[in-house]
Enzyme design. Structure first.
Site, short mmCIF file in Angstrom:
data_model
loop_
_atom_site.label_atom_id
_atom_site.label_comp_id
_atom_site.label_asym_id
_atom_site.label_seq_id
_atom_site.Cartn_x
_atom_site.Cartn_y
_atom_site.Cartn_z
N THR B 6 0.82 -1.21 0.00
CA THR B 6 0.00 0.00 0.00
C THR B 6 0.86 1.26 0.00
OG1 THR B 6 -1.66 -1.20 1.25
CG2 THR B 6 -1.87 1.19 1.20
N LYS B 98 8.24 2.10 12.31
CA LYS B 98 8.37 2.53 13.72
C LYS B 98 8.69 1.38 14.66
CE LYS B 98 3.84 2.33 12.47
NZ LYS B 98 3.23 2.80 11.24
N GLU B 122 10.89 10.23 8.71
CA GLU B 122 9.75 11.15 8.85
C GLU B 122 8.43 10.42 8.84
OE1 GLU B 122 8.07 13.99 9.88
OE2 GLU B 122 9.60 15.16 8.82
N VAL B 125 6.38 8.35 12.22
CA VAL B 125 5.47 8.93 13.22
C VAL B 125 4.59 9.97 12.54
CG1 VAL B 125 5.28 10.11 15.44
CG2 VAL B 125 7.26 8.64 14.99
N GLY B 127 2.56 10.11 9.79
CA GLY B 127 3.01 10.16 8.40
C GLY B 127 2.75 11.45 7.66
N ILE B 129 2.28 14.41 8.66
CA ILE B 129 2.69 15.64 9.35
C ILE B 129 4.22 15.72 9.34
CG2 ILE B 129 2.57 16.95 11.50
CD1 ILE B 129 0.20 15.14 12.32
N ASP B 194 1.58 0.32 18.93
CA ASP B 194 1.99 1.21 17.83
C ASP B 194 2.28 2.62 18.36
OD1 ASP B 194 2.02 1.89 14.79
OD2 ASP B 194 0.58 3.31 15.65
N LYS B 198 5.88 4.84 18.58
CA LYS B 198 6.01 6.19 18.05
C LYS B 198 6.46 7.18 19.12
CE LYS B 198 2.59 5.43 14.41
NZ LYS B 198 1.13 5.41 14.14
#
Lengths: 325, 325
Positions: B6, B98, B122, B125, B127, B129, B194, B198
C-alpha cells in the site's frame, strides 16, 4: 543583530539560554557578536550587556567575524539597506520582516542568489510555527491545492472577543489596545495589510513565482459588526480573517491560483474554527498528503525568537530554494 | 524501494506524478530504479511496471546506481537486514518502520553514523505531518517541555465512533475492521503498541538519548467502555489515547523525563480534543516557542508517501542529527 527591541531581546535571551543545547544538536555554537540599536540607554524588557551594543548598523554588517546578520528593525527603509549590504558581502541574513519581503522580496532574493548568500524568513509568517520549513521541505513532494491561514493574531483576538463578549468592533479594539494586543495605529492589522503581506509570501513560496501584493485581494475586519458575528454563530460558522491561496487550474504547465485576504465563514467543525485569541493556524492541503494543519503563537517576543533562532551559518541547501522564493 | 504494498504503491505514484515538480524545487530528479516485492504477479492498488520489479531485495540494495534505499516491508526481520545492508554500503535509507526503529534504532543509527550514511524516518510517526523535521530543525532552539500526541489513527477512530454513536468498544472495533480502519488482529493498535513505538521515537529524538521502549508505560483502549466515554463527555472532557513525553526536572545537566501511552482526559476546549477520526494531532511545547500543534493524516498510502518522498540524496546535515537520533 540589527534591532534590539521586543523580538531582538527575545532572540538574545533564547540564544543566551540555549546556545549550548543548539550546539549539541547542530554542531554550531551561535555567538552574538554585536547588536545595533537606536540608542544605547533605551529601556529594554530583556537586559543586554552594553558591551554588545552599537548605534551604527554598519558595525554589525561590516564586522568580518559576523557570518549571519539578523535584521529585526522592521519597516522597508533601513531594513532593506541592512539586508542588501549583508547579502552583497555574501553573508546569510535572517529576517522577520514580512512587509519588506512582500514589497521588495523579488529584489532581495535576486541579490541573495547573485551573491550565493542565504536569506531566511521563517519568522516572517506565523512566527511560532515552523511553517516555511514545512512547506519548503517537509511537504516538498506535494503540489499545493490550498493554503488557508489565520495569520494575524490581533484580528483573531478581536474577532474572538467580539464573539465571546458580544461587544462591537470599536469597543473590543480599544480593550485590545489597552492590553497590548493591538497597536495605537491598528490599520496595519485590522485592515488586513499584515495578513496580506504574509499570504503573499506563502503564495510565492508554494508556487515558486513572485506574487505581487498589489494583485492580491485584501479586505480587513473593521466593518464587521457584532450582529455579523452572532448571525454566523447561529448558522454554525465562525467568522475569521483568512488568508487563502487556492489552486484554480493547471493548463500547459502553468498554475492558476487565487490569493486573497478577507473575513471568511468557517464551519464550526473545521479545525481552523478552533484557532482563537492571538493564536495563528494554517491549513495546508497537498495533492499527496491531503490536509495538514499547523497551530501556534504567531507573534511576540518568544515565538518569533524561536523561528529566528533556528538558522545557523552552515544551514544547508537554503540558498537554492530561498533565493528563488 | 523494498516493498511494493500500500505505502510502496503510494510512494511510486507520488514520485511518478511529481518527480519534475520535486526536481524544480530541490534540484534532484528522483528516479525509481527497482522495486523488490514478494511476488511479481500480486494484485496491486497502484500499477507498477513489471520491468521495475524483482523478488530479490539484494538486487535493489546492491545495485551501484541505487543511492537511496526506501524500506517499506515493515516488521523487524527482513527490514532490519535490508537497512543494515544499505547503510553498510554508505547508502541513505528512508523508512516508515516505527516498530523496527523503536526496537533496533540504537543499532541502526550507530551503523548509519559509522558508515557516514543517513537514516530518515519522517514517515514513521504521524506520516502526513512533517513532525520529525519540525522537532529536529524547525524548533531546534527549544528545550522541549512537553510532547503530547494522538498518533494512532485506529484507536482515535474507535474512540471517536464510540462517542458519536454511543456504542461499545467491541461493536465499533468490528465496524472499523469491516471498513479497513482496523487490522484483523487489532492488538498492535488497540493495546497501544503502535503508539508506544512512536512516542519512544519522539522522546529519543527530542532528548537526543535512546529511550528504551520497555521503560515506557503502555496502556491501550480495549478496556474502555461506552460509559467511560459518556462520563468524560459530561465532565467536559474527551477521552483519547495519548502518547506523552513530559519534562520533569533538570539536575546537573541531566534531564528527567516521563514517557507514556495511556487513555487520557483532554479538556474539550483544548485543540487536541478536536482531533477526531483517523487523524493524528501532536502538541509540542518548547521553552522558547510555547505551544505549537501539528495535525494531519497519520497513516495510509498517500500521507506516508508524502513523508517518504521528502528525502533526496543530497539532503543535507541529516547524518549528524539523525545518526544520534
Amino acid at each position: 543583530m540589527v534591532g534590539g527591541g521586543t523580538v531582538g531581546g527575545g532572540v538574545y535571551q533564547a540564544i543566551d539560554r540555549n546556545a549550548l543545547l543548539i550546539a549539541s544538536r547542530t554542531g554550531v555554537l551561535l555567538k552574538i557578536k554585536r547588536i545595533a540599536v537606536k540608542a544605547l540607554d533605551e529601556p529594554r524588557s530583556v537586559e543586554i550587556p552594553v558591551s554588545l551594543l552599537t548605534t551604527d548598523w554598519k558595525e554589525v554588517v561590516n564586522d568580518p567575524e559576523v557570518q549571519v546578520v539578523v535584521e529585526l528593525v522592521g519597516g522597508t527603509g533601513v531594513a532593506r539597506e541592512v539586508i542588501l549590504a549583508a547579502l552583497e558581502q555574501g553573508k546569510s541574513v535572517v529576517t522577520a520582516n514580512k512587509a519588506l519581503l512582500a514589497s521588495h522580496g523579488e529584489e532581495l532574493f535576486k541579490v541573495a542568489q547573485e551573491n550565493d548568500a542565504a536569506l531566511f524568513y521563517e519568522a516572517s509568517v506565523a512566527g511560532g510555527i515552523p511553517l516555511i520549513r514545512s512547506i519548503r521541505e517537509g511537504l516538498v513532494c506535494n503540489r499545493f491545492l490550498n493554503i488557508s491561514g489565520i495569520v494575524n493574531g490581533t484580528c483573531n483576538y478581536i474577532l474572538t472577543q467580539m464573539e465571546a463578549l458580544g461587544h462591537g468592533f470599536e469597543e473590543v479594539l480599544k480593550e485590545a489596545q489597552t492590553n497590548g494586543y493591538a497597536e495605537a495605529n491598528p490599520a496595519l492589522d485590522v485592515e488586513g495589510h499584515d495578513a496580506h503581506h504574509k499570504i503573499s509570501i506563502l503564495a510565492s513560496l508554494a508556487y515558486n513565482a513572485w506574487v505581487a501584493p498589489e494583485k492580491v485581494y485584501r479586505e480587513g475586519i473593521s466593518s464587521i459588526t457584532g450582529l455579523d458575528i452572532q448571525t454566523c454563530k447561529e448558522w454554525g460558522y465562525k467568522l475569521k480573517l483568512l488568508g487563502t491561496v487556492k489552486h484554480i487550474s493547471r493548463e500547459a504547465d502553468v498554475d492558476h491560483i487565487q490569493v486573497r485576504v478577507a473575513p471568511t465563514l468557517i464551519p464550526q467543525t473545521h479545525i481552523l474554527a478552533s484557532v482563537d485569541g492571538v493564536f495563528n493556524g494554517v491549513s495546508v492541503r497537498g495533492d499527496v498528503v491531503d490536509e495538514t494543519f499547523f497551530y501556534g503563537r504567531g507573534a511576540g517576543q518568544d515565538a518569533t525568537a524561536s523561528a529566528t533562532g533556528t538558522t545557523h551559518p552552515n544551514e544547508p541547501d537554503s540558498t537554492g530554494c530561498c533565493a528563488s522564493l
